[in-house]
Design an enzyme around this catalytic site. Structure first.
Site, short mmCIF file in Angstrom:
data_model
loop_
_atom_site.label_atom_id
_atom_site.label_comp_id
_atom_site.label_asym_id
_atom_site.label_seq_id
_atom_site.Cartn_x
_atom_site.Cartn_y
_atom_site.Cartn_z
N ASP A 91 -42.76 -33.35 -157.07
CA ASP A 91 -41.90 -32.18 -156.88
C ASP A 91 -41.58 -31.61 -158.26
O ASP A 91 -42.13 -32.04 -159.27
CB ASP A 91 -40.63 -32.56 -156.11
N ASP A 94 -39.40 -36.59 -159.83
CA ASP A 94 -38.75 -37.86 -159.53
C ASP A 94 -39.22 -38.41 -158.19
O ASP A 94 -38.77 -39.47 -157.76
CB ASP A 94 -37.23 -37.75 -159.58
N SER A 114 -35.01 -29.88 -158.78
CA SER A 114 -35.95 -30.76 -158.09
C SER A 114 -36.95 -29.97 -157.23
O SER A 114 -37.69 -29.15 -157.74
CB SER A 114 -35.16 -31.77 -157.25
N ASP A 133 -39.20 -31.72 -160.48
CA ASP A 133 -38.74 -32.52 -161.61
C ASP A 133 -39.42 -33.88 -161.66
O ASP A 133 -39.09 -34.72 -162.50
CB ASP A 133 -37.22 -32.68 -161.60
#
Length: 452
Positions: free
Chosen positions: A246, A250, A104, A248
């Site tokens: 960010d 999400d 992340s 990833d």
């Protein structure tokens, strides 16, 4: 063995904490546990495996794929895609397991393994615990039951995942983005291709920064944890707004046309009003956490929308949403879940919906976000204390009561023990930043004296 799974999968420094052996072993264990639970009953199991662009994701992906295939699971390898894309494809393709390799917003040396169950939902705690138990049993010597011949899993590259996910994002938008100029900061991460493509197909004029991942530069001075570059780019290009993801993708934070940050609470406020107007905000309720800004709560009460607050962590927000059937929830950090269209936080979807609201109303993002006033919030970490006594100490309790009396209805105090460190987090909100700092400092001193 300490618990491997945290609030968002298994994370650690790649090739030190998170090794190829661990990734492989956890994948085999996950396959066995889900088989025991009846997930694969009556059919040959399939998994969707994706990753962010970190260099370590290459060898970790190979380990996960090898582990799953060795356990008799067919693998669809989707390559570099956001976490919510892997979750979506797991559900859309009817797969039994989804696996995302990402840490992340963490720095490049870290990586992580996150599992999704059928439908693209996060694994329940009891399944994660069972995976750890099974992994440890076999790590210490108990042999795996291994398929042979035609029983081993087959591995296929599923390049269509990119277009299928982008089409999903465009398909759920309430209106197009024609006439908007948007700057996207992709954090050199998993959405570097997906997000610009989705915004462009939706009709926006797109300017990208942080969209050249090389495996080593993910989250490096850019993205949702470093907004300075995005602020400058929005002002320089005269854009209507900026969106930051960010690593990833999400989560999503935004910047208005003047370069001012629009955080997760403000995004939730804007989307809550839009969804209520469209008849999509079930129960006229939005779900946040105990860290949601008091200004958000005040704004929602004024607008006739109920705020349900959970413990910190998007998984707790999601649990509340699923249990009560709510449609919208999220965190100040930019994890926003629109449950009708996603099973997890989806930064690209959030950014698209925010931009769609700007386009539909003809109002600036600053004007829309002005529905709530962010009260100054001060957070002080008090280390090296007995955090277990933070809610039982009479001295601390008396100090909190006095602080709450001083702040009145326009302030708030929250003391929260860290989940991973011997420290207590002291959070104070007040209408005046200096008052918030003063109260937080006094409370921190009391916590240190009483619990140190």
């Amino acid at each position: 063995m300490g618990r491997l799974f945290g609030t968002d999968g298994v994370r650690g420094v790649a090739n030190a904490d998170l090794t190829a052996e661990l990734a492989l072993g956890l994948s085999v264990a996950a396959a066995h546990v889900l088989a025991e639970a009846g997930t694969f009953e009556g059919h040959r199991p399939t998994a969707v495996v994706g990753r962010d662009p970190r260099a370590s994701g290459e060898f970790l992906e190979a380990a996960v794929v090898a582990g799953l295939a060795s356990a008799g699971v067919d693998v669809l390898r989707v390559g570099v895609l956001p976490t919510p894309a892997v979750a979506y494809l797991t559900g859309a393709l009817g797969a039994d397991i989804g696996v995302m390799l990402s840490a992340s917003h963490n720095a490049m040396p870290d990586n992580g393994v996150k599992f999704f169950a059928r439908g693209g939902h996060k694994l329940a705690d009891e399944l994660e615990d069972r995976i750890e138990t099974v992994y440890e049993q076999h790590r210490t010597g108990e042999p795996w039951a291994r398929p042979t011949g035609a029983g081993v899993g087959r591995v296929t590259d599923y390049a269509e995942g990119f277009d299928r996910y982008v089409a999903h994002l465009i398909g759920v938008l309430p209106n197009r983005l024609d006439g908007l100029k948007v700057v996207l900061d992709e954090a050199h991460g998993a959405a570097a291709r997906v997000s610009p493509e989705a915004f462009a197909r939706a009709g926006a004029e797109v300017i990208t920064i942080g969209a050249e991942p090389d495996g080593l530069n993910i989250n490096d001075g850019c993205g949702s944890t470093h907004l300075a570059l995005l602020r400058a780019a929005v002002v320089e290009h005269g854009a209507d707004l900026g969106i930051a993801h960010d690593g990833d993708a999400d989560r999503c934070l935004a910047v208005d046309g003047a370069g001012e940050e629009v955080d997760g609470d403000q995004i939730l406020a804007v989307l809550a009003l839009a969804m209520r107007e469209a008849g999509q905000l079930r129960g006229d309720t939005v779900v946040g956490t105990v860290m949601s800004n008091l200004g958000f709560k005040i704004a929602m009460e004024r607008e006739g929308i109920q705020l349900v607050q959970t413990a910190v962590g998007d998984r707790y927000v999601l649990e509340s949403m699923k249990a009560e059937g709510y449609a919208l929830g999220g965190e100040q950090s930019g994890h926003v879940i629109v449950l009708d269209h996603a099973t997890t936080g989806d930064g690209t979807l959030t950014g698209l919906m925010l931009a769609a609201r700007v386009a539909a109303t003809g109002r600036s993002l600053a004007e829309l976000a002005g529905v709530m006033e962010r009260l100054p919030q001060v957070l002080v970490n008090v280390p090296d204390v007995d955090k277990s006594r933070v809610h039982t100490s009479q001295e601390v309790s008396a100090a909190v009561t006095e602080a709450e009396r001083e702040l009145g209805a326009t302030g708030r105090v929250l003391l929260r023990p860290s989940g991973t460190e011997p420290l207590v987090r002291v959070m104070v909100e007040a209408a005046d930043i200096e008052q918030a700092r003063a109260v937080a400092g006094r409370l921190a001193d009391v916590v240190k004296s009483a619990l140190g």
